[in-house]
Design an enzyme around this catalytic site. Structure first.
Site, PDB file in Angstrom:
ATOM      1  N   HIS A 204      14.953  70.697 105.703  1.00 49.08           N
ATOM      2  CA  HIS A 204      15.156  71.093 104.305  1.00 49.08           C
ATOM      3  C   HIS A 204      14.932  69.845 103.462  1.00 49.08           C
ATOM      4  CE1 HIS A 204      16.991  72.659 100.692  1.00 49.08           C
ATOM      5  NE2 HIS A 204      17.197  73.830 101.272  1.00 49.08           N
TER       6      HIS A 204
ATOM      7  N   ARG B 168      15.391  74.093  93.167  1.00 50.70           N
ATOM      8  CA  ARG B 168      13.954  73.888  92.910  1.00 50.70           C
ATOM      9  C   ARG B 168      13.344  75.152  92.352  1.00 50.70           C
ATOM     10  NH1 ARG B 168      11.056  73.317  97.226  1.00 50.70           N
ATOM     11  NH2 ARG B 168      12.693  73.636  98.756  1.00 50.70           N
TER      12      ARG B 168
END
Ligand SMILES: Cc1cc2nc3c(=O)[nH]c(=O)nc-3n(C[C@H](O)[C@H](O)[C@H](O)COP(=O)(O)OP(=O)(O)OC[C@H]3O[C@@H](n4cnc5c(N)ncnc54)[C@H](O)[C@@H]3O)c2cc1C
Length: 376
Positions: free
Chosen positions: A239, A260
Site C-alpha cells: 500500500h 487519494r
C-alpha cells in the site's frame, strides 16, 4: 480455553476468524444447520486479523453506469495482466452478491447518499466510483455484524488457539490438525472431516507492514509442511501510504486509499508532485502498485524526507470535511504528533497483504489434497 480431554471432533474446522473464516462458517451453517462447525483463532473471534482493520471499503460494480465488464477490465489493468482471469472474474461477478449478503443477511449498514442509494467512493485505478464503505471504519462494521451472526449459528469457538500442523491418517487422508492453547500452553488435536484455512498471509515479515501482528504466515507454513500446493507466493501488495513514525508500532499503519481518491496530493521532499513523472494521467489516483513503486523510487533516489518517507497532503479539503469523511485517519495521524487536517503527513509504501486468492472473502486454502496426489 480448550475443553478436557483435548481431542475434539467436528465436521468442519475453520482456521482463522477474519472475514473469510466467519463468512465461511455462516455459509456452512446456512447450507446445513446440522453440521458441527469449529472456529480456531489465534486471537479473539471477530477482533483478530485484518478484516476489522479495513478502512476504505470493498469494490463492487453497483453504480448506475458501472458494469461487471468495466470492473473486470480495471482489475486486469490494475493487475498488469498477471491476474488469474478466472479468479478475477469470480471476484468481480460475485462482489455485488457479497455486498447484498452483508447488508441483507449479516446486517451491515453501509453509507448511503441522500437518495438512499449506496454511497460509492473512488479508489485508485477505478473507471467508476465503486467502493462500498462505512465511513473509514468499514471493517469494524463488517466484523461486528459477523460476530453477532456467530451467536446465531452457535459455532464452537476456540479462541487464543494457534493451529500448528495438519495431520493425516495412515491412508494419507486429511484427518485434522494440532493446536496450541496460547494462554495455557496446552496442546490439543482437532479431528475434522473438512478443514478450511483462512489465516491470510504473512506481510508482517517486512519491516514496514500494515497487517495485524498475528498475521505471521504460519497458516501458509503449515500447508507447506503438509505438502499442499501454494500458489502465487510472490504476489504481495504494498500500500503506498503507510505512516512513517520511527520506532512506533504505528509505522506502516495504513492511511486509507480513499484519501487519494478524494484528491490528496503526494509530494517529495523537494515539494514536487512526483506522480506526474510516473502516471501523468491518473496522478495520485493511479493503482497502488504504481504509486507504491513511485514513492519507493523517490525515497531510494534521495528525494524523500530525512525519515524515509514522502508527504501526503489533503488539507485543501478543509478540517470539517476531513473530520466528516476521514475522522479515524485524522485521529491516527494525531497519535504520532502529525495532523492530517492541518498539514502534510509522512508516508511510505507498506507491506499490505499477500495471499493466494484476490478476494477478501474467499477462503485462502481448502486443505484436502496433498501435493503428491495433485501431481498424479
Ligand atoms: C490496514 C488494512 C487495511 C485494509 N483495507 C482494505 C480495504 O479497504 N479494502 C479491501 O478490499 N481490503 C483491505 N485490506 C485487505 C483485507 O483486510 C484482507 O484482504 C482481508 O481482510 C483478509 O481477510 P481474511 O479473513 O483472509 O484474513 P484476516 O481478517 O486477517 O483473518 C485472519 C485470521 O486468521 C487467524 N490466524 C492466523 N494464523 C493462525 C493460526 N496459525 N492459527 C489460528 N488462527 C490463525 C487470525 O487470528 C485471524 O483471525 C486491508 C488490510 C489492512 C491490513
Amino acid at each position: 480455553m480448550l475443553p478436557e480431554p483435548a481431542v475434539i471432533e467436528t465436521d468442519i474446522a475453520i482456521i482463522g476468524s477474519g472475514g473469510a473464516g466467519l463468512l465461511c462458517a455462516l455459509a456452512a451453517a446456512d447450507a446445513d444447520p446440522t453440521l458441527s462447525i469449529t472456529i480456531v483463532s489465534k486471537g479473539a473471534v471477530g477482533r483478530s486479523g485484518c478484516t476489522r482493520m479495513v478502512q476504505g471499503g470493498f469494490n463492487a460494480a453497483l453504480g448506475p453506469l458501472d458494469s461487471l465488464d468495466a470492473h473486470f477490465r480495471d482489475t486486469l489493468i490494475g493487475g498488469g495482466f498477471l491476474n488469474d482471469q478466472e479468479m478475477a472474474w469470480a471476484l468481480v461477478e460475485g462482489a455485488p452478491a457479497v455486498i447484498d449478503l452483508l447488508e441483507s443477511q449479516v446486517g451491515c449498514l453501509f453509507d448511503r447518499d441522500v437518495a438512499g442509494a449506496l454511497d460509492l467512493k473512488p479508489f485508485g485505478g477505478q473507471s467508476f466510483n465503486r467502493t462500498v464503505h462505512r465511513a473509514d471504519q468499514t471493517g469494524l462494521e463488517i466484523m461486528g455484524r459477523l460476530r453477532d451472526q456467530m451467536f446465531r449459528i452457535g459455532a464452537r469457538e476456540l479462541e487464543d488457539c494457534r493451529a500448528l500442523d495438519l495431520v493425516f491418517d495412515r491412508h494419507g487422508e486429511l484427518a485434522g490438525l494440532t493446536l496450541l492453547d496460547t494462554r495455557t500452553g496446552e496442546p490439543a488435536v482437532l479431528l475434522a472431516r473438512t478443514i478450511v484455512i483462512a489465516t491470510g498471509g504473512g506481510a508482517t515479515m517486512y519491516k514496514i507492514a500494515a497487517p495485524a501482528r498475528e498475521k505471521t504466515g504460519d497458516g501458509v507454513a503449515l500447508c507447506f509442511r503438509a505438502g499442499l500446493e501454494l500458489r502465487d507466493m510472490e504476489m504481495l501488495q504494498f500500500h503506498p501510504t503507510g505512516l512513517v513514525a520511527g520506532a512506533s508500532r504505528l509505522t506502516g499503519a495504513v492511511l486509507e486509499e480513499g484519501l487519494r481518491g478524494a484528491g490528496a496530493y503526494l509530494y517529495n521532499a523537494h515539494g514536487e508532485r512526483f506522480m506526474a513523472r510516473y502516471d501523468a494521467d491518473r496522478l495520485e489516483r493511479s493503482t497502488r502498485d504504481v504509486v507504491a513503486r513511485a514513492a519507493y523510487t523517490e525515497i531510494v533516489e534521495g528525494r524523500g524526507t530525512p525519515e524515509g518517507g514522502v508527504l501526503l497532503d489533503i488539507t485543501h479539503l478543509g478540517v470539517d470535511e476531513i473530520d466528516r469523511r476521514f475522522g479515524q485517519m485524522r485521529a491516527r495521524t494525531q497519535l504520532i504528533g502529525s495532523d492530517l487536517a492541518t498539514g502534510p503527513v509522512q508516508v511510505s509504501p507498506t507491506a499490505h497483504f499477500g495471499r493466494r486468492r484476490a478476494s477478501p472473502f474467499q477462503c485462502s486454502m481448502i486443505a484436502g489434497k496433498k501435493r503428491e496426489q495433485t501431481k498424479q
